[in-house]
Write a protein that holds these residues in place. Structure first.
Motif, PDB file in Angstrom:
ATOM      1  N   GLN A 140       0.816  -1.211   0.000  1.00 37.33           N
ATOM      2  CA  GLN A 140       0.000   0.000   0.000  1.00 37.33           C
ATOM      3  C   GLN A 140       0.855   1.269   0.000  1.00 37.33           C
ATOM      4  O   GLN A 140       0.514   2.249  -0.657  1.00 37.33           O
ATOM      5  CB  GLN A 140      -0.964  -0.006   1.189  1.00 37.33           C
ATOM      6  N   LEU A 141       1.980   1.258   0.710  1.00 38.80           N
ATOM      7  CA  LEU A 141       2.856   2.434   0.735  1.00 38.80           C
ATOM      8  C   LEU A 141       3.356   2.756  -0.676  1.00 38.80           C
ATOM      9  O   LEU A 141       3.305   3.920  -1.105  1.00 38.80           O
ATOM     10  CB  LEU A 141       4.052   2.204   1.673  1.00 38.80           C
ATOM     11  N   LYS A 182       1.997   1.880  -3.540  1.00 34.75           N
ATOM     12  CA  LYS A 182       0.868   2.352  -4.349  1.00 34.75           C
ATOM     13  C   LYS A 182       0.561   3.811  -4.027  1.00 34.75           C
ATOM     14  O   LYS A 182       0.302   4.614  -4.929  1.00 34.75           O
ATOM     15  CB  LYS A 182      -0.372   1.491  -4.114  1.00 34.75           C
ATOM     16  N   GLU A 183       0.595   4.167  -2.754  1.00 32.70           N
ATOM     17  CA  GLU A 183       0.336   5.562  -2.360  1.00 32.70           C
ATOM     18  C   GLU A 183       1.393   6.500  -2.931  1.00 32.70           C
ATOM     19  O   GLU A 183       1.092   7.640  -3.278  1.00 32.70           O
ATOM     20  CB  GLU A 183       0.253   5.702  -0.842  1.00 32.70           C
ATOM     21  N   GLN A 184       2.628   6.034  -3.045  1.00 28.45           N
ATOM     22  CA  GLN A 184       3.672   6.855  -3.663  1.00 28.45           C
ATOM     23  C   GLN A 184       3.332   7.113  -5.124  1.00 28.45           C
ATOM     24  O   GLN A 184       3.472   8.246  -5.610  1.00 28.45           O
ATOM     25  CB  GLN A 184       5.042   6.170  -3.525  1.00 28.45           C
ATOM     26  N   PHE A 220       0.307   7.057  -6.435  1.00 26.28           N
ATOM     27  CA  PHE A 220      -0.871   7.931  -6.448  1.00 26.28           C
ATOM     28  C   PHE A 220      -0.474   9.378  -6.156  1.00 26.28           C
ATOM     29  O   PHE A 220      -1.018  10.312  -6.744  1.00 26.28           O
ATOM     30  CB  PHE A 220      -1.920   7.463  -5.441  1.00 26.28           C
ATOM     31  N   ASP A 221       0.473   9.580  -5.241  1.00 31.69           N
ATOM     32  CA  ASP A 221       0.912  10.929  -4.887  1.00 31.69           C
ATOM     33  C   ASP A 221       1.563  11.619  -6.091  1.00 31.69           C
ATOM     34  O   ASP A 221       1.299  12.792  -6.356  1.00 31.69           O
ATOM     35  CB  ASP A 221       1.884  10.866  -3.709  1.00 31.69           C
ATOM     36  N   ASP A 239      -7.685   1.501 -10.421  1.00 29.51           N
ATOM     37  CA  ASP A 239      -6.539   1.571  -9.511  1.00 29.51           C
ATOM     38  C   ASP A 239      -6.439   0.353  -8.602  1.00 29.51           C
ATOM     39  O   ASP A 239      -5.345  -0.006  -8.169  1.00 29.51           O
ATOM     40  CB  ASP A 239      -6.588   2.861  -8.673  1.00 29.51           C
TER      41      ASP A 239
END
Length: 143
Positions: free
Chosen positions: A10-11, A13-15, A17-18, A40
């Protein structure tokens, strides 16, 4: 040195997305509800890192047997012009080939057409608008 990897948690993926939020939502003014979509959850996300700093992102998804769609390819503005997009695309194409995807399609913003043409993509559509930005569809055989 750029390192491209598949987002495995998840980290990561969040990178991805950011980076997409910074490039598409903040810089290009794409509405967040259009940028972040239902694909996504199932797409394979890629993140490009320079010295552990996430600076590029993209995703690929199989839309039918042997056909993949490359989407949301972006590089943070301060890192553009350093062939990072080429390295990202090479990694995504290699992943596609290794997973039985031999044809890729994408919808390129018209300002990026020359970039994708240099990578061997051919224009397959007339210009159309997506999120208020002109695009053309492109395809490439990646065997």
């Amino acid at each position: 040195m750029l390192k491209v990897k598949i987002a495995e948690n998840q980290l990561e993926k969040e990178q991805a997305f950011d980076i997409r939020r910074k490039v598409f939502v903040e810089e290009q003014h794409v509405p967040i509800h259009i940028e972040m979509d239902e694909y996504d959850d199932t797409a394979i996300h890629f993140v490009g890192y320079q010295l552990e700093q996430p600076i590029a992102a993209g995703r690929i998804r199989e839309v039918e047997a042997g056909l993949g769609k490359v989407e949301r390819v972006c590089v943070l503005s301060e890192y553009r012009g350093q062939h990072i997009g080429v390295l990202m695309m090479n990694e995504m194409e290699e992943h596609a080939r290794a997973n039985g995807i031999f044809r890729l399609k994408l919808n390129a913003q018209t300002h990026a057409l020359a970039f994708y043409e240099k990578l061997g993509y051919d224009i397959t559509s007339d210009e159309f608008m997506d999120a208020g930005i002109p695009h053309k569809s492109m395809e490439k055989i990646v065997n």
